[in-house]
Design a protein around this motif. Structure first.
Motif, PDB file in Angstrom:
ATOM      1  N   THR A 176       0.840  -1.236   0.094  1.00  0.00           N
ATOM      2  CA  THR A 176      -0.101  -0.024   0.149  1.00  0.00           C
ATOM      3  C   THR A 176       0.829   1.289  -0.062  1.00  0.00           C
ATOM      4  O   THR A 176       2.055   1.342   0.559  1.00  0.00           O
ATOM      5  CB  THR A 176      -0.897  -0.045   1.325  1.00  0.00           C
ATOM      6  OG1 THR A 176      -1.681  -1.214   1.263  1.00  0.00           O
ATOM      7  CG2 THR A 176      -1.713   1.319   1.195  1.00  0.00           C
ATOM      8  N   SER A 182      -6.843   0.155  -2.250  1.00  0.00           N
ATOM      9  CA  SER A 182      -7.545  -0.669  -2.986  1.00  0.00           C
ATOM     10  C   SER A 182      -7.097  -1.051  -4.325  1.00  0.00           C
ATOM     11  O   SER A 182      -7.091  -2.044  -4.822  1.00  0.00           O
ATOM     12  CB  SER A 182      -9.014  -0.664  -3.066  1.00  0.00           C
ATOM     13  OG  SER A 182      -9.627  -0.573  -1.768  1.00  0.00           O
ATOM     14  N   THR A 439     -10.891  -4.655   0.942  1.00  0.00           N
ATOM     15  CA  THR A 439     -12.038  -4.597   1.881  1.00  0.00           C
ATOM     16  C   THR A 439     -13.128  -5.434   1.354  1.00  0.00           C
ATOM     17  O   THR A 439     -13.154  -5.875   0.417  1.00  0.00           O
ATOM     18  CB  THR A 439     -12.684  -3.118   1.581  1.00  0.00           C
ATOM     19  OG1 THR A 439     -12.885  -3.031   0.125  1.00  0.00           O
ATOM     20  CG2 THR A 439     -11.432  -2.016   1.783  1.00  0.00           C
TER      21      THR A 439
HETATM   22  C1  LIG Z   1      -4.130  -1.663  10.475  1.00  0.00           C
HETATM   23  C2  LIG Z   1      -3.749  -1.795   9.079  1.00  0.00           C
HETATM   24  C3  LIG Z   1      -2.871  -2.661   8.469  1.00  0.00           C
HETATM   25  C4  LIG Z   1      -2.357  -2.898   7.217  1.00  0.00           C
HETATM   26  N1  LIG Z   1      -1.183  -3.730   6.875  1.00  0.00           N
HETATM   27  C5  LIG Z   1      -0.786  -3.526   5.527  1.00  0.00           C
HETATM   28  C6  LIG Z   1       0.335  -4.462   5.173  1.00  0.00           C
HETATM   29  O1  LIG Z   1       0.797  -5.057   5.917  1.00  0.00           O
HETATM   30  N2  LIG Z   1       0.722  -4.368   4.021  1.00  0.00           N
HETATM   31  C7  LIG Z   1       0.059  -3.442   3.203  1.00  0.00           C
HETATM   32  O2  LIG Z   1       0.293  -3.236   1.787  1.00  0.00           O
HETATM   33  N3  LIG Z   1      -1.166  -2.793   3.304  1.00  0.00           N
HETATM   34  C8  LIG Z   1      -1.411  -2.945   4.543  1.00  0.00           C
HETATM   35  N4  LIG Z   1      -2.500  -2.156   4.735  1.00  0.00           N
HETATM   36  C9  LIG Z   1      -3.192  -1.378   3.898  1.00  0.00           C
HETATM   37  C10 LIG Z   1      -4.732  -2.018   3.651  1.00  0.00           C
HETATM   38  O3  LIG Z   1      -4.524  -3.079   2.836  1.00  0.00           O
HETATM   39  C11 LIG Z   1      -5.523  -0.955   2.827  1.00  0.00           C
HETATM   40  O4  LIG Z   1      -5.954   0.045   3.849  1.00  0.00           O
HETATM   41  C12 LIG Z   1      -6.772  -1.384   2.220  1.00  0.00           C
HETATM   42  O5  LIG Z   1      -6.761  -2.289   1.228  1.00  0.00           O
HETATM   43  C13 LIG Z   1      -7.950  -0.328   1.647  1.00  0.00           C
HETATM   44  O6  LIG Z   1      -7.068   0.609   0.974  1.00  0.00           O
HETATM   45  P1  LIG Z   1      -7.272   2.180   1.528  1.00  0.00           P
HETATM   46  O7  LIG Z   1      -7.184   2.190   2.756  1.00  0.00           O
HETATM   47  O8  LIG Z   1      -6.538   3.019   0.589  1.00  0.00           O
HETATM   48  O9  LIG Z   1      -8.858   2.433   1.035  1.00  0.00           O
HETATM   49  P2  LIG Z   1      -9.577   2.986  -0.392  1.00  0.00           P
HETATM   50  O10 LIG Z   1      -9.058   2.043  -1.394  1.00  0.00           O
HETATM   51  O11 LIG Z   1      -9.459   4.246  -0.486  1.00  0.00           O
HETATM   52  O12 LIG Z   1     -10.936   2.590  -0.128  1.00  0.00           O
HETATM   53  C14 LIG Z   1     -11.969   3.612   0.620  1.00  0.00           C
HETATM   54  C15 LIG Z   1     -13.490   2.916   0.458  1.00  0.00           C
HETATM   55  O13 LIG Z   1     -13.918   2.570  -0.900  1.00  0.00           O
HETATM   56  C16 LIG Z   1     -13.992   1.469  -1.589  1.00  0.00           C
HETATM   57  N5  LIG Z   1     -13.896   1.289  -2.731  1.00  0.00           N
HETATM   58  C17 LIG Z   1     -12.558   1.525  -3.191  1.00  0.00           C
HETATM   59  N6  LIG Z   1     -12.368   0.915  -4.796  1.00  0.00           N
HETATM   60  C18 LIG Z   1     -13.835   0.439  -4.826  1.00  0.00           C
HETATM   61  C19 LIG Z   1     -14.273  -0.576  -5.795  1.00  0.00           C
HETATM   62  N7  LIG Z   1     -13.537  -0.592  -7.005  1.00  0.00           N
HETATM   63  N8  LIG Z   1     -15.397  -0.867  -5.634  1.00  0.00           N
HETATM   64  C20 LIG Z   1     -16.139  -0.644  -4.517  1.00  0.00           C
HETATM   65  N9  LIG Z   1     -15.507  -0.106  -3.513  1.00  0.00           N
HETATM   66  C21 LIG Z   1     -14.602   0.352  -3.447  1.00  0.00           C
HETATM   67  C22 LIG Z   1     -13.389   0.630  -0.363  1.00  0.00           C
HETATM   68  O14 LIG Z   1     -14.057  -0.617  -0.254  1.00  0.00           O
HETATM   69  C23 LIG Z   1     -13.752   1.533   0.921  1.00  0.00           C
HETATM   70  O15 LIG Z   1     -15.070   1.063   1.425  1.00  0.00           O
HETATM   71  C24 LIG Z   1      -3.119  -2.025   6.376  1.00  0.00           C
HETATM   72  C25 LIG Z   1      -4.077  -1.233   6.595  1.00  0.00           C
HETATM   73  C26 LIG Z   1      -4.481  -0.886   8.022  1.00  0.00           C
HETATM   74  C27 LIG Z   1      -5.338  -0.129   8.283  1.00  0.00           C
END
Ligand SMILES: Cc1cc2nc3c(=O)[nH]c(=O)nc-3n(C[C@H](O)[C@H](O)[C@H](O)COP(=O)(O)OP(=O)(O)OC[C@H]3O[C@@H](n4cnc5c(N)ncnc54)[C@H](O)[C@@H]3O)c2cc1C
Length: 569
Positions: A176, A182, A439
Motif C-alpha cells: 500500500t 484498493s 475490503t
Molecule cells: C491496520 C492496517 C494494517 C495494514 N497492513 C498492511 C500491510 O501490511 N501491507 C500493505 O500493503 N497494506 C496494509 N494495509 C493497507 C490496507 O490493505 C488498505 O488500507 C486497504 O486495502 C484499503 O485501502 P485504502 O485504505 O486506501 O482504502 P480505499 O481503497 O481508499 O477505499 C476506501 C473505500 O472505498 C471502497 N472502494 C474502493 N475501490 C472500490 C471499488 N472498486 N469498488 C467498490 N468499493 C471500492 C473501499 O471498499 C472502501 O470502503 C493495512 C491497513 C491497515 C488499516
C-alpha cells in the motif's frame, strides 16, 4: 494451564476431515523426506500425529503466554526509537516462544528448516493464535511471505532468505501507498536497475505496512519506466540489514495495537527481484494476497471464537432480575447466533484451506515431475474453486467476526464498554478484518465473477447431488429452495448485467450464495457428527429468511431507483 487447541474440539474435527488424506499425500509426495530427515513422517497417520502434537504446542503457548499477554500488549503497543520499531514486552515474549518451539516457517519444505506443514494445520495455528491475540497474529502470520518467496523466488533467493525464518526472522508485505490502496495498480514506488552494479534500488513511500521494520520485506514497486498499470510492477525482497528504509512513524490505531503499522520511506534501498519482472502484481502479489486473505479468515474465526467464549462466560455469571442473564431468550439468542455463525465460518475456512492446499501441492509437485493429465485437471478444479471460495471466506468471516464481537459487547452490557474485560479489545481488534487484505467491497468485486459465470451455482449443485442422512432432509430441502430463489434472482438481475445495477446488487447475490454454501458445509459437518445438526438447522433457517429479504428487494427494484442512491453525482 489453558490449551487453546485441546479446549476446542471443533479444531480436531476439522483437522480430521476425510479430504486431509489427499492433502497430506500430495504435500508429502510419497513421504520421500523420510529418507533424508530424521523427523520427517513415514505415512499419513504419522503426519497427522505430528500435526496434532504441534497444534497442542501452539495451543499451550497461546493459552499460557500469548492470551495472558494480550491486555498488556494492547496497552503498551510498539514504539519507534532511533528508526527502530520496539515491540511491547509481551510481543517479544510471544514471538520468542513461537520461535523457540520451531513454529516460524511452518509450511516451508524441510530443506529450508520448515515443517512442510499442509495449509490446513498452518491455518489452524493462525486461528488459535488469533483467538489469543489478533494483533499479534499479524506478526506471526506474515511468515506467509516465506511461502511467496518459496513459490516464486529463484534458488539463490530461496537459499538466502528462507532458512532465516526458522531462526526467527520477521516479515512484512509492502504494497500500500498513499495513492494506492484498493487500487494497487497505482503503486508508484520506483525500482531502478543499475546495470554496472547489477543491482536494483527502491525509492518512494509505503503506507500502512504491518511490521514495516521487519527483517525481510516483500515490496511491490514500479520497475518499468513509463508504465502506469499493474503490468509495470515487480516484486522485490528487501533485507533490513541494509538500513536504507526510514520508518517515518507508527500509526495510532483503533485496534490490533500490538502490531506496528508503519509509514516507510525507501531511500535508494538495494533489493532483489523475486521471479520475473512485470509479474509482481498480476501473479505474485495476487497469490500472496490470497494466502493473506486465508490468514484474515483464520484471524476472523479466532476473534469470533474469543468473543463467543467471553460472552458465554459472562452471561452465565451475570445475574439480573434474580437469574443468570443467559436464561433470557434475548440473550441466549445472541449467544446461539454467535456459536452458529462461528461454526459456519470455521467450516468455510477449512474447506477453503483444503482447496488451496491441494492445488498448491500440485504446483510444487510439478516442479519435480510433469503432472499426469488427470492431475492437471484436478489441479485446475481445485485452483478455480479456491479462487471462488477465498473472497467468500474473507468477506463473510470478517463481517461475521464483527457482528459476533458487537453482540458479545452487548451481552456484557455497560461492562462491555469498559476496558476491564477483554471483549472491549476484541471488539476493536475485529474492526480491521473487513478492511485490510482487500475490503469487503473488493471481495465482492472478486466474488461476483463467480455469480456471473455460474461457478458458485456449479459448486452448490455438487453439494446438492450428494446423499445426506434422512435426518438431515429438512435442512437439505431448505437449501434446495434457497438455491431455486438464488438462480431465479440472478436471472432477473443478469438482464441488466451491463449496467450499474449488477454491481449495485452484487453483494446481495454473493451473500445469498454464501448462505447456501455455508449451509451445505454445515450439513456435511452434520453428516460426520450430528452435533453440528443444530448449527446447520439454525444457520439455514436464518439464511433462508435473509435470502428471501434480499430476493424481494432485488425483484422489486427498478433500475430507475438507482438514481435515488446517487446523491453525490
Ligand atoms: C491496520 C492496517 C494494517 C495494514 N497492513 C498492511 C500491510 O501490511 N501491507 C500493505 O500493503 N497494506 C496494509 N494495509 C493497507 C490496507 O490493505 C488498505 O488500507 C486497504 O486495502 C484499503 O485501502 P485504502 O485504505 O486506501 O482504502 P480505499 O481503497 O481508499 O477505499 C476506501 C473505500 O472505498 C471502497 N472502494 C474502493 N475501490 C472500490 C471499488 N472498486 N469498488 C467498490 N468499493 C471500492 C473501499 O471498499 C472502501 O470502503 C493495512 C491497513 C491497515 C488499516
Amino acid at each position: 494451564m489453558a490449551n487453546y487447541y485441546n479446549d476446542n474440539e471443533n479444531l480436531n474435527f476439522h483437522l480430521n476431515h476425510p479430504l486431509m488424506k489427499k492433502c497430506v499425500d500430495l504435500k508429502e509426495d510419497n513421504y520421500k523426506d523420510a529418507a533424508h530427515f530424521d523427523f520427517a513422517p513415514l505415512d499419513f497417520e504419522d503426519t497427522m500425529d505430528t500435526y496434532n502434537k504441534t497444534l497442542e504446542i501452539v495451543g499451550e503457548i497461546c493459552g499460557d503466554i500469548i492470551g495472558p499477554n494480550a491486555e498488556s500488549v494492547d496497552q503498551e503497543g510498539p514504539q519507534l526509537k532511533d528508526n527502530e520499531v520496539i515491540y511491547a514486552k509481551g510481543t517479544s515474549q510471544n514471538y520468542k516462544s513461537l520461535v523457540d518451539a520451531g513454529l516460524i516457517g511452518m509450511s516451508l519444505p524441510r530443506k529450508y528448516k520448515g515443517l512442510n506443514f499442509s495449509i490446513v494445520p498452518y491455518v489452524m495455528a493462525a486461528e488459535i493464535v488469533s483467538r489469543a491475540d489478533a494483533g499479534f497474529a499479524n506478526i506471526w502470520g506474515l511468515q506467509d511471505c516465506a511461502e511467496t518467496i518459496h513459490e516464486f523466488g529463484d534458488d539463490a533467493i530461496k537459499d538466502e532468505f528462507l532458512p532465516r525464518f526458522f531462526d526467527g526472522a520477521t516479515a512484512a508485505m509492502d504494497l500500500t501507498e498513499p495513492d494506492a490502496g484498493s487500487d494497487l495498480q497505482a503503486v508508484m514506488l520506483k525500482a531502478s536497475y543499475n546495470e554496472e552494479e547489477d543491482q536494483w534500488y527502491l525509492n518512494g513511500v509505503k503506507r500502512f505496512i504491518t511490521n514495516g521494520d521487519a527483517d525481510i520485506s516483500l515490496v511491490l514497486a514500479r520497475s518499468e519506466e513509463g508504465s502506469s498499470d499493474g503490468r509495470g510492477l515487480s516484486l522485490f525482497v528487501y533485507d533490513r540489514t541494509e538500513q536504507k528504509v526510514v520508518v517515518r512513524r507508527i500509526e495510532n490505531k483503533m485496534g490490533i495495537k500490538g502490531s506496528p503499522t508503519c509509514e516507510l520511506v525507501f531511500e535508494n534501498a538495494p533489493a532483489k527481484l523475486v521471479g520475473n519482472r512485470r509479474l509482481g502484481l498480476i501473479k505474485y502479489v495476487m497469490s500472496l494476497m490470497n494466502s493473506a486473505r486465508l490468514g484474515v479468515g483464520a484471524q476472523s474465526v479466532g476473534i469470533a471464537e474469543a468473543a463467543y467464549r467471553e460472552a458465554l462466560k459472562y452471561a452465565k455469571e451475570r445475574e439480573q432480575f434474580g437469574k443468570a442473564i443467559i436464561h433470557y431468550p434475548a440473550v441466549y439468542e445472541m449467544i446461539t447466533n454467535m456459536k452458529v455463525k462461528t461454526d459456519g465460518i470455521r467450516s468455510l475456512l477449512y474447506a477453503t484451506s483444503r482447496l488451496v492446499d491441494i492445488y498448491k501441492s500440485y504446483g510444487f509437485l510439478s516442479e519435480g515431475r510433469s503432472l499426469t493429465p488427470e492431475e492437471r485437471k484436478d489441479q485446475k478444479y481445485y485452483s478455480r474453486k479456491a479462487d471462488m471460495f477465498t473472497p467468500l471466506l474473507k468477506l463473510i468471516a470478517s463481517e461475521y467476526s464483527n457482528e459476533i464481537a458487537y453482540d458479545a459487547v452487548q451481552v456484557h452490557g455497560g461492562t462491555g464498554f469498559m476496558k476491564d474485560f477483554p471483549i472491549e479489545r476484541i471488539y476493536r481488534d475485529a474492526r480491521i478484518t473487513t478492511i485490510y487484505e482487500g475490503t469487503s467491497q473488493l471481495q465482492v468485486v472478486a466474488a461476483i465473477r463467480g455469480i456471473g459465470n455460474g461457478s458458485y451455482l456449479k459448486y452448490i449443485q455438487e453439494f446438492e447431488a450428494q446423499e445426506y442422512n434422512e435426518d438431515l432432509n429438512t435442512i437439505k430441502s431448505r437449501l434446495i429452495k434457497m438455491t431455486e430463489k438464488f438462480e431465479k434472482i440472478v436471472t432477473i438481475v443478469e438482464k441488466d448485467k451491463m449496467s450499474e445495477l449488477w454491481d449495485f446488487h452484487a453483494r446481495r447475490m454473493v451473500e445469498m450464495a454464501a448462505n447456501i454454501i455455508i449451509g451445505y458445509l454445515l450439513l456435511d459437518d452434520a453428516m460426520r457428527d450430528m452435533n453440528y445438526k443444530k448449527s446447520a438447522d439454525i444457520f439455514t433457517q436464518k439464511g433462508m429468511a435473509q435470502n428471501e429479504e434480499k430476493f424481494n428487494y432485488m425483484e422489486n427494484f427498478d433500475i430507475k431507483d438507482l438514481e435515488h442512491f446517487q446523491l453525490s453525482s
